[in-house]
Scaffold this active site. Sequence first.
Site, PDB file in Angstrom:
ATOM      1  NE  ARG A  53      -2.887   0.300   3.328  1.00  0.00           N
ATOM      2  CZ  ARG A  53      -2.357   0.835   4.437  1.00  0.00           C
ATOM      3  NH1 ARG A  53      -2.010   2.097   4.470  1.00  0.00           N
ATOM      4  NH2 ARG A  53      -2.177   0.085   5.506  1.00  0.00           N
ATOM      5  CE1 TYR A 106     -15.551   9.025 -16.491  1.00  0.00           C
ATOM      6  CE2 TYR A 106     -15.299   9.150 -14.108  1.00  0.00           C
ATOM      7  CZ  TYR A 106     -15.571   8.420 -15.252  1.00  0.00           C
ATOM      8  OH  TYR A 106     -15.859   7.089 -15.144  1.00  0.00           O
ATOM      9  CG  ASP A 178      -8.955  13.901 -16.031  1.00  0.00           C
ATOM     10  OD1 ASP A 178      -8.272  13.285 -16.872  1.00  0.00           O
ATOM     11  OD2 ASP A 178      -9.962  13.410 -15.478  1.00  0.00           O
TER      12      ASP A 178
HETATM   13  C1  LIG Z   1     -12.664   7.414 -17.098  1.00  0.00           C
HETATM   14  C2  LIG Z   1     -12.283   8.762 -16.653  1.00  0.00           C
HETATM   15  C3  LIG Z   1     -12.022   9.050 -15.307  1.00  0.00           C
HETATM   16  C4  LIG Z   1     -12.206   8.016 -14.217  1.00  0.00           C
HETATM   17  O1  LIG Z   1     -11.297   6.967 -14.373  1.00  0.00           O
HETATM   18  P1  LIG Z   1     -11.548   5.472 -13.778  1.00  0.00           P
HETATM   19  O2  LIG Z   1     -10.289   4.768 -14.152  1.00  0.00           O
HETATM   20  O3  LIG Z   1     -12.771   4.942 -14.438  1.00  0.00           O
HETATM   21  O4  LIG Z   1     -11.724   5.638 -12.300  1.00  0.00           O
HETATM   22  C5  LIG Z   1     -11.622  10.322 -14.973  1.00  0.00           C
HETATM   23  N1  LIG Z   1     -11.488  11.285 -15.905  1.00  0.00           N
HETATM   24  C6  LIG Z   1     -11.732  11.063 -17.213  1.00  0.00           C
HETATM   25  C7  LIG Z   1     -11.564  12.173 -18.189  1.00  0.00           C
HETATM   26  C8  LIG Z   1     -12.135   9.795 -17.628  1.00  0.00           C
HETATM   27  O5  LIG Z   1     -12.387   9.579 -18.927  1.00  0.00           O
END
Ligand SMILES: *Cc1c(COP(=O)(O)O)cnc(C)c1O
Length: 386
Positions: A53, A106, A178
């Site tokens: 972890r 998202y 992101d």
């Molecule tokens: C899919 C996605 C997430 C979340 O990711 P997971 O791996 O499903 O938890 C976050 N941001 C964007 C832009 C995504 O496409």
Amino acid sequence: MRPDTHLVHGDPRPEGDSALAPPIHPSATFVARDAEDFARMAGQVMHTRYYTRYGNPTHERVAALIAGLEGGEAALVTASGMGAISTTVLALVGQGDRVVAQTAHYMGTARLLAEMLPRFGVTVTLVDQADTDAFVGAIAAGARLVLVETPANPTLALTDLRAVCAAARAAGALVVADNTFATPLNQRPLALGVDVVVHSATKYLGGHHDLTAGAIVASRALIERIWSSAIVLGATLGPHDAWLLLRGLRTLALRVERTNHNALAVARHLAGHPAVAAVHHPGLESHPQHQLAREQMSGFGGVLALRVHGGYAGAARFVSRLRLFTHAVSLGGVESLVVHAAAMWAGTLDDEQMRVAGVQPDLVRLALGIEATEDLIADLDQALAG
Ligand SMILES: *Cc1c(COP(=O)(O)O)cnc(C)c1O
């Protein structure tokens, strides 16, 4: 090394290991030589051989590859993209802080902002990301953290990263981006002033729709700070999935090149199709922020959205007629996928929320895979003909 080469050679084999392919370290715990060694292990930050972890040699290897790809000093890998996003945000804000973020995020991120942060006394201000003046104004009014996602889901609207980062720096706020949709091959947010990049590695980085993972990239100091929350929150990536992610990353440059090509070719084709009302893709000259896309992206990514004539029913019929585009959520893998946006969010958003999020009833999102462009276009044409 250029990114393509880094993906293949950026995680050098450990000395004394003659195996060409990397090993998997499934061990949950690691052996101390003696009491002194145990004390040293326990006191370390970002352990790689103490307890999984806290870190693991397989994590360390894939994290180094992703950090280098984004041009960051260090990285952490997590069990999912949401694990990366929620760990980062919870590590960096506290009671009384204000977060400035976008109206389009998202869905999991949107819920973190709307439902969870307020429970901990964190105020959230949402702005239309395409309105740079509004974004800058909201940051100047005071912020601890700015959260951006560009291009955003599902309208492919962009955030002006340089302008937002300049405003955040002036306000003393950190910027988290992101970068899932763009990938580090099309957009390098750290070079534009962003402090932390987060990824759903489930998408392009993994690339095969066969693992769930996330990644966080930043300066070593910030990653150490986020790590101390990560070990409490516990979104630990399984070593087998960390290995699979490393395996997927080797071909990222090839896959992104093809998906960029497919998306732009399909977007251009659809833009001239009589059954199509609109196409959203940052690579099209008709995209309202195309100039910004050219300034901050080196490729336009593999996702596009289109509106078909015929409303909700027309979109549903189009999606059901497709053969090579699989009807499934997610993106970034070798297979092309399609979702009918209004159907996907029907259970979560009301009509007004859909309007704010830019989800019209006839909006369809395509996530391009690596199939031959001509086959994909032929499939779209036969579906639109119906
Ligand atoms: C899919 C996605 C997430 C979340 O990711 P997971 O791996 O499903 O938890 C976050 N941001 C964007 C832009 C995504 O496409």
